[in-house]
Enzyme design. Structure first.
Site, PDB file in Angstrom:
ATOM      1  N   GLY A  10      14.722  -3.301  20.828  1.00 49.39           N
ATOM      2  CA  GLY A  10      13.837  -3.669  21.893  1.00 49.39           C
ATOM      3  C   GLY A  10      13.658  -2.721  23.114  1.00 49.39           C
ATOM      4  N   GLY A  13      17.190  -2.540  25.104  1.00 45.76           N
ATOM      5  CA  GLY A  13      18.516  -2.264  23.993  1.00 45.76           C
ATOM      6  C   GLY A  13      18.124  -0.815  23.457  1.00 45.76           C
ATOM      7  N   THR A 123      19.738 -12.047  33.635  1.00 45.32           N
ATOM      8  CA  THR A 123      18.624 -11.754  34.483  1.00 45.32           C
ATOM      9  C   THR A 123      18.633 -12.300  35.981  1.00 45.32           C
ATOM     10  OG1 THR A 123      16.155 -12.088  34.671  1.00 45.32           O
ATOM     11  CG2 THR A 123      17.596 -13.770  33.583  1.00 45.32           C
ATOM     12  N   ASP A 124      17.899 -11.800  36.984  1.00 42.78           N
ATOM     13  CA  ASP A 124      17.943 -12.462  38.241  1.00 42.78           C
ATOM     14  C   ASP A 124      17.258 -13.914  38.201  1.00 42.78           C
ATOM     15  OD1 ASP A 124      15.647 -11.406  37.881  1.00 42.78           O
ATOM     16  OD2 ASP A 124      15.548 -10.009  39.828  1.00 42.78           O
ATOM     17  N   GLU A 125      16.370 -13.938  37.239  1.00 41.98           N
ATOM     18  CA  GLU A 125      15.753 -15.195  37.095  1.00 41.98           C
ATOM     19  C   GLU A 125      16.423 -16.634  37.089  1.00 41.98           C
ATOM     20  OE1 GLU A 125      11.918 -14.833  35.121  1.00 41.98           O
ATOM     21  OE2 GLU A 125      11.926 -12.909  34.882  1.00 41.98           O
ATOM     22  N   TYR A 147      12.204 -19.518  29.771  1.00 41.53           N
ATOM     23  CA  TYR A 147      12.825 -18.426  29.737  1.00 41.53           C
ATOM     24  C   TYR A 147      14.197 -18.380  30.632  1.00 41.53           C
ATOM     25  CZ  TYR A 147      14.400 -13.523  30.573  1.00 41.53           C
ATOM     26  OH  TYR A 147      14.957 -12.418  30.711  1.00 41.53           O
ATOM     27  N   LYS A 151      18.460 -18.433  29.605  1.00 36.71           N
ATOM     28  CA  LYS A 151      19.366 -17.333  29.975  1.00 36.71           C
ATOM     29  C   LYS A 151      20.543 -17.802  30.768  1.00 36.71           C
ATOM     30  CE  LYS A 151      19.071 -13.472  29.271  1.00 36.71           C
ATOM     31  NZ  LYS A 151      19.441 -12.787  28.087  1.00 36.71           N
ATOM     32  N   LEU A 187       4.296  -6.977  32.755  1.00 31.77           N
ATOM     33  CA  LEU A 187       3.437  -6.485  33.818  1.00 31.77           C
ATOM     34  C   LEU A 187       2.863  -5.016  33.939  1.00 31.77           C
ATOM     35  CD1 LEU A 187       3.111  -8.378  37.252  1.00 31.77           C
ATOM     36  CD2 LEU A 187       3.140  -5.744  37.271  1.00 31.77           C
ATOM     37  N   TYR A 204      -1.781 -12.589  38.689  1.00 36.02           N
ATOM     38  CA  TYR A 204      -1.884 -13.905  38.972  1.00 36.02           C
ATOM     39  C   TYR A 204      -1.953 -14.476  40.290  1.00 36.02           C
ATOM     40  CZ  TYR A 204      -0.054 -14.890  34.107  1.00 36.02           C
ATOM     41  OH  TYR A 204       0.252 -15.208  33.088  1.00 36.02           O
ATOM     42  N   ARG A 211       8.813  -8.729  43.273  1.00 29.71           N
ATOM     43  CA  ARG A 211       9.624  -8.247  42.376  1.00 29.71           C
ATOM     44  C   ARG A 211      10.351  -7.178  42.635  1.00 29.71           C
ATOM     45  NH1 ARG A 211       8.528 -12.673  41.630  1.00 29.71           N
ATOM     46  NH2 ARG A 211       7.613 -13.830  39.827  1.00 29.71           N
ATOM     47  N   ARG A 270       0.470 -18.279  37.114  1.00 27.07           N
ATOM     48  CA  ARG A 270       1.351 -18.681  36.282  1.00 27.07           C
ATOM     49  C   ARG A 270       1.902 -20.139  36.683  1.00 27.07           C
ATOM     50  NH1 ARG A 270       6.199 -14.771  35.730  1.00 27.07           N
ATOM     51  NH2 ARG A 270       5.175 -13.948  33.775  1.00 27.07           N
TER      52      ARG A 270
HETATM   53  P1  NAD Z   1      12.505  -7.233  24.581  1.00 30.12           P
HETATM   54  O1  NAD Z   1      11.699  -8.399  24.227  1.00 30.12           O
HETATM   55  O2  NAD Z   1      11.788  -5.997  24.647  1.00 30.12           O
HETATM   56  O3  NAD Z   1      13.601  -7.109  23.393  1.00 30.12           O
HETATM   57  C1  NAD Z   1      14.059  -8.111  22.765  1.00 30.12           C
HETATM   58  C2  NAD Z   1      14.951  -7.523  21.479  1.00 30.12           C
HETATM   59  O4  NAD Z   1      15.665  -8.627  20.809  1.00 30.12           O
HETATM   60  C3  NAD Z   1      13.796  -7.416  20.395  1.00 30.12           C
HETATM   61  O5  NAD Z   1      14.348  -5.938  19.590  1.00 30.12           O
HETATM   62  C4  NAD Z   1      13.905  -8.459  19.280  1.00 30.12           C
HETATM   63  O6  NAD Z   1      13.643  -8.078  17.943  1.00 30.12           O
HETATM   64  C5  NAD Z   1      15.253  -8.858  19.629  1.00 30.12           C
HETATM   65  N1  NAD Z   1      15.640 -10.088  19.238  1.00 30.12           N
HETATM   66  C6  NAD Z   1      14.944 -11.579  19.624  1.00 30.12           C
HETATM   67  N2  NAD Z   1      15.415 -12.376  19.136  1.00 30.12           N
HETATM   68  C7  NAD Z   1      16.429 -12.041  18.277  1.00 30.12           C
HETATM   69  C8  NAD Z   1      17.323 -12.621  17.491  1.00 30.12           C
HETATM   70  N3  NAD Z   1      17.420 -14.197  17.249  1.00 30.12           N
HETATM   71  N4  NAD Z   1      18.118 -12.028  16.675  1.00 30.12           N
HETATM   72  C9  NAD Z   1      18.046 -10.970  16.860  1.00 30.12           C
HETATM   73  N5  NAD Z   1      17.335  -9.846  17.326  1.00 30.12           N
HETATM   74  C10 NAD Z   1      16.578 -10.756  18.186  1.00 30.12           C
HETATM   75  O7  NAD Z   1      13.597  -7.709  25.644  1.00 30.12           O
HETATM   76  P2  NAD Z   1      14.076  -6.620  26.733  1.00 30.12           P
HETATM   77  O8  NAD Z   1      13.244  -6.488  28.127  1.00 30.12           O
HETATM   78  O9  NAD Z   1      14.588  -5.271  26.301  1.00 30.12           O
HETATM   79  O10 NAD Z   1      15.332  -7.366  27.492  1.00 30.12           O
HETATM   80  C11 NAD Z   1      16.525  -7.264  26.887  1.00 30.12           C
HETATM   81  C12 NAD Z   1      17.593  -8.301  27.602  1.00 30.12           C
HETATM   82  O11 NAD Z   1      17.380  -7.878  29.198  1.00 30.12           O
HETATM   83  C13 NAD Z   1      17.172  -9.751  27.371  1.00 30.12           C
HETATM   84  O12 NAD Z   1      18.333 -10.526  27.211  1.00 30.12           O
HETATM   85  C14 NAD Z   1      16.524 -10.070  28.602  1.00 30.12           C
HETATM   86  O13 NAD Z   1      16.743 -11.266  29.114  1.00 30.12           O
HETATM   87  C15 NAD Z   1      17.028  -9.208  29.407  1.00 30.12           C
HETATM   88  N6  NAD Z   1      16.403  -8.913  30.909  1.00 30.12           N
HETATM   89  C16 NAD Z   1      15.214  -8.271  30.977  1.00 30.12           C
HETATM   90  C17 NAD Z   1      14.483  -7.694  31.951  1.00 30.12           C
HETATM   91  C18 NAD Z   1      13.356  -7.047  31.825  1.00 30.12           C
HETATM   92  O14 NAD Z   1      12.470  -6.761  32.826  1.00 30.12           O
HETATM   93  N7  NAD Z   1      12.777  -6.578  30.662  1.00 30.12           N
HETATM   94  C19 NAD Z   1      14.971  -8.057  33.223  1.00 30.12           C
HETATM   95  C20 NAD Z   1      16.301  -8.769  33.115  1.00 30.12           C
HETATM   96  C21 NAD Z   1      16.883  -9.107  31.945  1.00 30.12           C
END
Ligand code: NAD
Length: 342
Positions: A10, A13, A123-125, A147, A151, A187, A204, A211, A270
């Site tokens: 993702g 990651g 997350t901060d949310e 969501y 979390k 966004l 929205y 943010r 939203r």
């Molecule tokens: P993303 O949606 O881009 O990626 C999520 C990844 O997890 C994807 O590769 C997806 O295939 C995989 N995935 C989802 N469900 C799965 C499952 N059941 N088994 C295995 N893999 C699975 O998310 P992101 O933005 O990279 O966020 C990563 C983490 O960071 C999350 O835990 C999210 O809550 C947290 N986070 C993100 C943000 C942000 O701004 N993007 C902010 C705070 C926290």
């Protein structure tokens, strides 16, 4: 050191995996990496190198798979989650499954497999919304979206596995991330990819929602600080320190994309939209010597450049979510994303 990264295909990651493989946190020394990812609509195998790592296509809810996979790893960094608030407003089912049940399975497997270190990325949310001041790690959890609630549930499970079983797990809670490889439903990339096409951008409500922005490279560096120096059972905030209203972000992006600011259109707010997020991140700065390095203006400019130069990555309809163009609501059915429409 061998690290297993869940959700490593993702947005965040994959940045972490690419950085590990490049030896960015270890002075160039190679790190052995296993990625476990279900490759949902949000994950792409192409986001990480084809070689030099072990990739496992699987679900974090699959405990037998995890018990097979985890032994021999020195650490698990758990990013995998359903991550888009709008989708959780349409249906929270997959959020409860992947984020709560999946995190429980990851913690359980780490415990049973004797994995010595786990970082759970959150997350901060989970705190809800704050009008003034900033949250410390002691604030009560008051999540407003499905969501955020999912979390929060996973964070509590992490704490329980530490308190009950002594699992060496830390939790990170970060502010809104941005940077390359972020799905075009979120966004900043949503606005960029629409502005670059000369399409309107849906903002929205009044656009006054605030943010705090954090570049993905800073976030991943912080996660690694916590992995190597964080204490068991502790929560660490990772803030960017750069607060902007959504309207300010939209206007700045229009300028950076060379687009007409008149393309910004206010749409129905939203449901349950949080007004402001703000993290006090003095703990990670004090205890682990971490501080963000990328100023928002610089990070935003380089992110716009990346999307401009990688149209093939986002221009395919499948890369933009189920229904990218009609306004105001991009999300149709939660089932549409997996191609499971009847
Ligand atoms: P993303 O949606 O881009 O990626 C999520 C990844 O997890 C994807 O590769 C997806 O295939 C995989 N995935 C989802 N469900 C799965 C499952 N059941 N088994 C295995 N893999 C699975 O998310 P992101 O933005 O990279 O966020 C990563 C983490 O960071 C999350 O835990 C999210 O809550 C947290 N986070 C993100 C943000 C942000 O701004 N993007 C902010 C705070 C926290």
């Amino acid at each position: 050191m061998r690290i297993l990264v869940t959700g490593g295909a993702g947005f965040i990651g994959s940045h972490y995996v690419r950085s590990l493989l490049a030896g960015e946190y270890t002075g160039g020394a190679p790190v052995a990496v296993t990625v476990l990812d279900a490759l949902t609509y949000a994950g792409r195998r192409g986001n990480i190198p084809a070689d030099g790592l072990d990739f496992v296509h699987g679900d974090v809810c699959d405990l037998p798979l995890l018990l097979d996979l985890f032994p021999g790893h020195d650490a698990v960094v758990h990013f995998a989650a359903e991550s888009h608030v709008d989708r959780s407003v349409v249906s929270g089912v997959e959020f409860a499954r992947s984020n709560v049940q999946g995190s429980q399975a990851v913690l359980e497997a780490a415990l049973r497999s004797g994995v010595p270190r786990v970082v759970h990325v959150s997350t901060d949310e989970v705190y809800g919304s704050i009008e003034r001041g900033s949250w410390t790690e002691e604030y009560p959890l008051l999540p407003n979206s499905p969501y955020a609630a999912s979390k929060a549930g996973s964070d509590l499970l992490a704490r329980a596995y530490w308190r009950t079983h002594g699992l060496n797990v830390s939790v990170t809670r970060c502010s809104n991330n941005y940077g390359p490889y972020q799905h075009a439903e979120k966004l900043i990339p949503r606005f960029i990819t629409r502005l670059l096409r000369g399409a309107t951008v849906p903002l929205y409500g009044s656009g006054r929602n605030v943010r705090e922005w954090l570049h993905v490279a800073d976030h991943c560096r912080a996660v690694h600080h916590v992995l190597t120096g964080g204490r068991a059972g502790e929560i660490y905030h990772v803030g960017g320190g750069e607060e902007r209203t959504n309207l300010e972000v939209a206007q700045r992006l229009a300028a950076l994309c060379g687009a007409d600011p008149g393309l910004i259109r206010h749409v129905t707010d939203r449901k349950g939209h949080d007004l402001r997020y703000s993290l006090d991140d003095s703990k990670i700065r004090r205890e682990l010597g971490y501080a963000p390095r990328i100023a928002f203006e610089d990070g935003l400019r380089s992110t716009v450049d990346w999307y401009r130069e990688h149209t093939e990555w986002w221009a395919a309809p499948a890369a933009q979510g189920p229904d990218p163009d009609p306004l105001p609501h991009p999300v149709t059915s939660p089932r549409a994303r997996t191609g499971q429409l009847p």
